[in-house]
Design an enzyme around this catalytic site. Structure first.
Site, PDB file in Angstrom:
ATOM      1  N   ASP A   1      -5.210   3.844   6.055  1.00 51.43           N
ATOM      2  CA  ASP A   1      -5.411   2.725   6.981  1.00 51.43           C
ATOM      3  C   ASP A   1      -4.242   1.745   6.972  1.00 51.43           C
ATOM      4  O   ASP A   1      -3.963   1.100   7.964  1.00 51.43           O
ATOM      5  CB  ASP A   1      -6.746   2.020   6.758  1.00 51.43           C
TER       6      ASP A   1
HETATM    7  C1  LAN Z   1      -7.529  -1.457  -2.758  1.00 50.62           C
HETATM    8  C2  LAN Z   1      -6.899  -2.421  -1.853  1.00 50.62           C
HETATM    9  C3  LAN Z   1      -6.752  -1.988  -0.450  1.00 50.62           C
HETATM   10  C4  LAN Z   1      -7.863  -1.082  -0.018  1.00 50.62           C
HETATM   11  C5  LAN Z   1      -7.988  -0.938   1.509  1.00 50.62           C
HETATM   12  C6  LAN Z   1      -6.694  -0.562   2.175  1.00 50.62           C
HETATM   13  C7  LAN Z   1      -8.438  -2.255   2.092  1.00 50.62           C
HETATM   14  C8  LAN Z   1      -9.058   0.098   1.816  1.00 50.62           C
HETATM   15  O1  LAN Z   1      -9.283   0.196   3.194  1.00 50.62           O
HETATM   16  C9  LAN Z   1      -8.780   1.394   1.143  1.00 50.62           C
HETATM   17  C10 LAN Z   1      -8.779   1.198  -0.362  1.00 50.62           C
HETATM   18  C11 LAN Z   1      -7.737   0.194  -0.847  1.00 50.62           C
HETATM   19  C12 LAN Z   1      -6.408   0.858  -0.794  1.00 50.62           C
HETATM   20  C13 LAN Z   1      -7.944  -0.211  -2.300  1.00 50.62           C
HETATM   21  C14 LAN Z   1      -8.471   0.767  -3.257  1.00 50.62           C
HETATM   22  C15 LAN Z   1      -8.840   0.233  -4.649  1.00 50.62           C
HETATM   23  C16 LAN Z   1      -7.872  -0.810  -5.147  1.00 50.62           C
HETATM   24  C17 LAN Z   1      -6.519  -0.181  -5.206  1.00 50.62           C
HETATM   25  C18 LAN Z   1      -7.881  -1.950  -4.132  1.00 50.62           C
HETATM   26  C19 LAN Z   1      -9.227  -2.609  -3.958  1.00 50.62           C
HETATM   27  C20 LAN Z   1      -7.000  -2.952  -4.818  1.00 50.62           C
HETATM   28  C21 LAN Z   1      -7.385  -2.848  -6.290  1.00 50.62           C
HETATM   29  C22 LAN Z   1      -8.165  -1.525  -6.471  1.00 50.62           C
HETATM   30  C23 LAN Z   1      -7.781  -0.851  -7.788  1.00 50.62           C
HETATM   31  C24 LAN Z   1      -8.584   0.386  -8.015  1.00 50.62           C
HETATM   32  C25 LAN Z   1      -7.978  -1.868  -8.901  1.00 50.62           C
HETATM   33  C26 LAN Z   1      -7.556  -1.427 -10.214  1.00 50.62           C
HETATM   34  C27 LAN Z   1      -8.731  -1.091 -10.994  1.00 50.62           C
HETATM   35  C28 LAN Z   1      -9.066   0.128 -11.355  1.00 50.62           C
HETATM   36  C29 LAN Z   1     -10.479   0.403 -11.562  1.00 50.62           C
HETATM   37  C30 LAN Z   1      -8.097   1.224 -11.529  1.00 50.62           C
END
Ligand code: LAN
Length: 918
Positions: free
Chosen positions: A637
């Site tokens: 996305d």
């Molecule tokens: C994110 C941030 C962006 C988010 C969107 C693009 C909004 C979504 O549409 C797809 C998933 C994604 C890329 C996403 C996945 C999980 C993330 C990377 C996070 C929420 C930011 C932080 C999180 C990550 C897993 C946090 C670190 C913690 C762990 C448990 C590894």
């Protein structure tokens, strides 16, 4: 008895067809072909669907899509059917019919049944505890400033002064540093430094905002007039934008606090501590600012939540507790005493969840025997193995990678036996004497408050078997482990270089860092470790609640794209020329491996076919990231958001007539479309970073306890719609490029969107709170795929939303919707308004209903629009309410930009798209 052929009069045994009713050569060739194709499909799976930027075909295998071409697939299908028919020929007709029927039913089930990506819910045990704070207001000190882009590189290089240079594009990099001058003059209004978690545990990012506004004024920028009370929706959007543009950074990106989780910074602090407490890693000033953060978020019961809005958990508390102690806060400090009481009240740290236990083991305040096995030799499994770690969701994979390395080495902080803090922690954390604990017996223990995804018995059994393997594996274990460890370190190095040492996220960042230190001979001067240090500031943010570690290195590209689309839809782009041009420039610099600077980094080398296969990396070139080009992981996305950002701006005069517009070749757009096309899953949906490479049953092997649905990259309503939007925008601009594939992709996505819709008309949101967010994507996606506005799917969702509107016109669910998988009707009561509404969910619900463009929704829409207008502050800002983002079902994450961008967007959509149809 004789042969059935005799009985049926079809000839005697001698004319009975051979095993295959073909000439032996042709039969053998067909059989071999089937085995080859089928085998490659199965075995190559994790590494075959990785896409490619350069068109290439090999024996009918399309490397761009990671699939067999249509003729090859047709041959495969015919051959397998033929083989099947021949194999079944001798069987009883009823059995034959049964087999055919089961195959057909299985096919239908796969195609039409509930997709594996359908989130379950509502959960049987909704969250029954609420967070509570003591109500004290804390004032943080002035002095922290943020710098971005190239200047941020310079400051970091000067601060760390290890002779290494930061690599990759500087665009979007944000870093906070302490500035004496700022400390003296500071913000005019000191209350921007105040924070009171009982009022709202979400900081409103006031320090950053105050600084940006000061900079804006200093450059002679106009600030919106506080006494101006806009009377129309469009003017409210205009004022909102006039405020919001002040926050844009000099390199064009929109910045903001991306904190929220409490379990990240303790990891960083632990690694800082173990690796020798280097001052350039975390300076004294930063340590104090971190201590401030932990103090202001501590709850009345002495604990900390998994994230800022969560009730205390053992996961959050043990980690924040050890962090405070490692930062030098003494054992008898009141906050520490209270924290310890909470931990002991839950029967001690033996009951914290596995990710916290991992850090305790590293520190030497828990024994590795008390931790379940994460064997590095798993990486040595052949790729075709149904449970190969290369098939896991990338975040899960990239966290368990360094974990497997450190676990397999049984790494322990070398000074643990003599360090007074660690020795004391062994006493502080447990209810029993440290030496008397039977560690192995505690491996599966976890407090109910942490146990979001209880491990099924299958996983316990698997872990128990692994415990035997650990004990009895002997030389075989050592052999495979040796290879595993070697591969793990090679993989981590690749990840470090591909991301310019940012790494995919805050957890693998700190664990890779520790691993590189261990691999470098536990020497702080080790090159890799030093390069890692330069990228630590990328994760830190300062707000009025102190210094925090963010969930990512920011949300730059994501927020900027939304800002641009909001301006464009409100048709305000030409009114904000400077802002739009800067954003355009940001997108251009941020496209992955597409600029000169980014191609000059080692990451580019890793984009080659061979390394991508080796390290299970999907094609990156041409994608866009969530944050910065230097981070370098493309997301479906976000690729689409970056692409949309650029394509939205292209037709505007401010860009068209811009002489120094940064160059964008058509090929770069093609590459982006390519990335998107390769990311569509077989179910028609889009996952986050990669294709879904595994199976639904992996979730039964989720070892994390605290997180839900993390094992594979599922297809999501959000990613699907957003990706489609990018493809559609692309198709409009380049109607001749791969148009058949794009059309097919739209049709597939449409069916996915419908299949994942819940019976009540809603969609479940996985990445923000929650049903209102997902409704926006759901309706928008269906409309984009050409679904009629009157269609039951769309109307049902609109009715779902209408039934959740509050009397004051707003909507207001919160994080609990995601956690419980049930609409939290009074969600925003704590941090929004007294009826439980909030501006962000209201804006999402409106965006969804407005997209359904139906005059019958007028009353509901106008009530919502007035709500947003009423809630705008005199400055043009909107208030910070509850947390907006979420991940892994159980953890909230901050998106401060949302309170500005979505109200502006919804108001603009209403003014420009809805009023005209009335
Ligand atoms: C994110 C941030 C962006 C988010 C969107 C693009 C909004 C979504 O549409 C797809 C998933 C994604 C890329 C996403 C996945 C999980 C993330 C990377 C996070 C929420 C930011 C932080 C999180 C990550 C897993 C946090 C670190 C913690 C762990 C448990 C590894």
């Amino acid at each position: 008895e004789g042969f059935r052929y005799d009985v049926e009069g079809r000839g005697n045994p001698s004319d009975m067809p051979a095993f295959l009713p073909l000439s032996p050569t042709l039969g053998a060739a067909l059989f071999a072909g089937t085995v080859y194709v089928f085998g490659t499909l199965l075995s190559g799976y994790p590494s075959s669907r990785l896409g490619s930027v350069y068109p290439a075909r090999e024996l009918g295998y399309d490397k761009i899509r990671g699939e067999y071409s249509a003729p090859a697939a047709a041959i495969f299908l015919v051959t397998s059917l033929y083989t099947l028919v021949s194999l079944l020929e001798g069987l009883d007709v009823y059995i034959q019919a049964g087999i055919y029927a089961s195959i057909t039913l299985f096919g239908l089930w796969v195609k039409l049944g509930t997709p594996v990506s359908m989130p379950s819910g509502p959960r049987d045990h909704p969250m029954d505890r609420l967070p509570e704070w003591d109500g004290k207001t804390h004032r943080f000190h002035a002095g922290w400033r943020v710098e971005v882009d190239q200047e941020s590189h310079e400051i970091t290089e000067k601060e760390v002064a290890n002779g290494h240079k930061l690599t990759g594009e500087a665009a979007g990099r944000q870093m906070w540093y302490f500035d004496e001058k700022e400390a003296k003059c500071g913000p005019e209004d000191k209350s921007v430094l105040d924070f009171n978690a009982a009022k709202n545990p979400n900081a409103s990012d006031q320090i950053f905002r105050d600084q940006q506004i000061r900079k804006w004024k200093a450059k002679g920028g106009k600030v919106p007039d506080k006494s101006w009370k806009p009377a129309t929706a469009l003017d409210t959007a205009r004022k909102g934008m006039a405020f919001y543009q002040m926050l844009q950074c000099s390199d064009g990106h929109f910045a903001g606090d991306y904190g929220g989780p409490h379990f990240l910074m303790p990891g960083l602090i632990t690694v800082w501590y173990i690796t020798g407490k280097d001052e350039s890693f975390i300076s004294k000033g930063k340590r104090e600012a971190m201590i401030h953060y932990f103090r202001v978020h501590q709850q009345k019961d002495g604990g900390w939540g998994t994230h800022i809005e969560s009730p205390s958990t053992m996961f959050g508390t043990t980690l924040c507790y050890i962090a405070l102690r490692l930062l030098g806060v003494p054992k008898d400090d009141p906050a520490v005493v209270k924290g310890r009481a909470f931990i002991k009240g839950q029967k001690g740290a033996l009951y914290t969840s596995s990710w916290a236990k991992f850090y305790l083991c590293l520190l030497g305040v828990m024994h590795w025997e008390g931790h379940n096995s994460i064997p590095a030799e798993f990486w040595m499994l052949p790729d075709w193995f149904p449970f190969h770690p290369g098939r896991l969701w990338c975040h899960c994979r990239m966290v368990y990678l360094p974990m497997s390395y450190l676990y397999s080495l049984r790494f322990v902080y070398p000074e643990a036996e003599t360090d007074l803090v660690t020795l004391s922690l062994r006493e502080e954390l447990y209810c029993e004497a440290y030496d008397s604990i039977n560690w192995d017996a505690t491996r599966h223990w976890v407090a109910p408050m942490d146990n979001y995804s209880p491990k099924p018995w299958t996983m316990r059994v698997a872990q128990d078997i692994l415990a035997y393997w650990e004990r009895l594996g002997g030389p075989i274990l050592r052999l495979f482990r040796g290879y595993g460890l070697k591969f793990a370190i090679e993989y981590m190095k690749a990840e470090d270089l591909q991301t310019n040492y940012v790494d995919i996220g805050p957890v693998n960042k700190v664990l890779n860092m520790l691993s590189s230190w261990v691999d470098g001979g536990m020497d702080v001067k080790d090159d890799n470790f030093q390069k890692h240090i330069l990228r630590v500031p990328d994760y830190l943010w300062v707000a009025e609640d102190g210094m925090k570690m963010q969930g990512y290195n920011g949300s730059q590209c994501w927020d900027t794209s939304f800002a641009i689309q909001a301006i464009a839809e409100a048709k305000l782009a030409d009114e904000f020329p400077e802002c739009t041009r800067k954003a355009y420039r940001y997108f251009e610099r941020t496209q992955i491996l597409s600029t000169e600077v980014s191609r000059a980094t080692p990451a580019f080398k890793y984009e080659g076919e061979e390394s991508r296969r080796r390290f299970y990396r999907h094609v990156s070139e041409g994608g866009w990231p969530f944050s910065t080009s230097a981070h370098g992981w493309p997301i479906s996305d976000c690729t689409s958001e970056g692409l949309k950002g650029m394509l939205t701006l292209r037709p505007f005069d401010v860009i068209k007539k811009w002489k120094q517009a940064p160059p964008m070749t058509d090929q770069r757009y093609f590459n982006a479309a390519n990335v998107l096309l390769t990311l569509q899953n077989f179910d028609g949906g889009f996952a986050t970073y990669e294709n879904n490479r595994g199976y639904g049953w992996y979730e039964a092997l989720n070892p994390s306890e605290t997180f839900g649905d993390i094992m594979i990259d599922y297809s999501y309503v959000e990613c699907t719609t957003a990706s489609l939007q990018g493809l559609v925008a692309f198709h409009k601009m380049f109607p001749k490029h791969r148009s058949d594939e794009i059309k097919a992709s739209i049709a597939n996505a449409k069916s996915f969107l419908k299949r994942i819709q819940r019976d009540d008309g809603s969609w479940y949101g996985s990445w923000a709170c929650c049903f209102t967010y997902a409704a926006w994507f759901g309706i928008e996606g269906l409309v984009l795929c050409g679904e009629s506005l009157e269609s039951p799917s769309i109307r049902k969702c609109v009715e779902f939303l209408k039934s959740h509107q509050n009397d004051n016109g707003g909507w207001g669910e919160d994080f609990r919707s995601c956690y419980d998988k049930r609409y939290a009707i009074e969600g925003m009561k704590a941090y929004g308004d007294e009826q439980g509404s909030g501006v962000v969910p209201t804006a999402w619900a409106l965006m969804a209903i407005l997209k359904a463009k139906n005059p019958i929704d007028k009353v509901c829409i106008e009530k919502g629009i007035h709500y947003l207008m009423r809630r705008q502050l005199d400055s043009g800002d909107w208030p910070q309410e509850g947390i907006s983002g979420v991940f892994n079902r159980s953890c909230g994450i901050t998106y401060t930009a949302y309170r500005n961008v979505f109200p502006i967007w919804a108001l603009g959509r209403y003014a420009r798209e809805y009023i005209p149809i009335l």
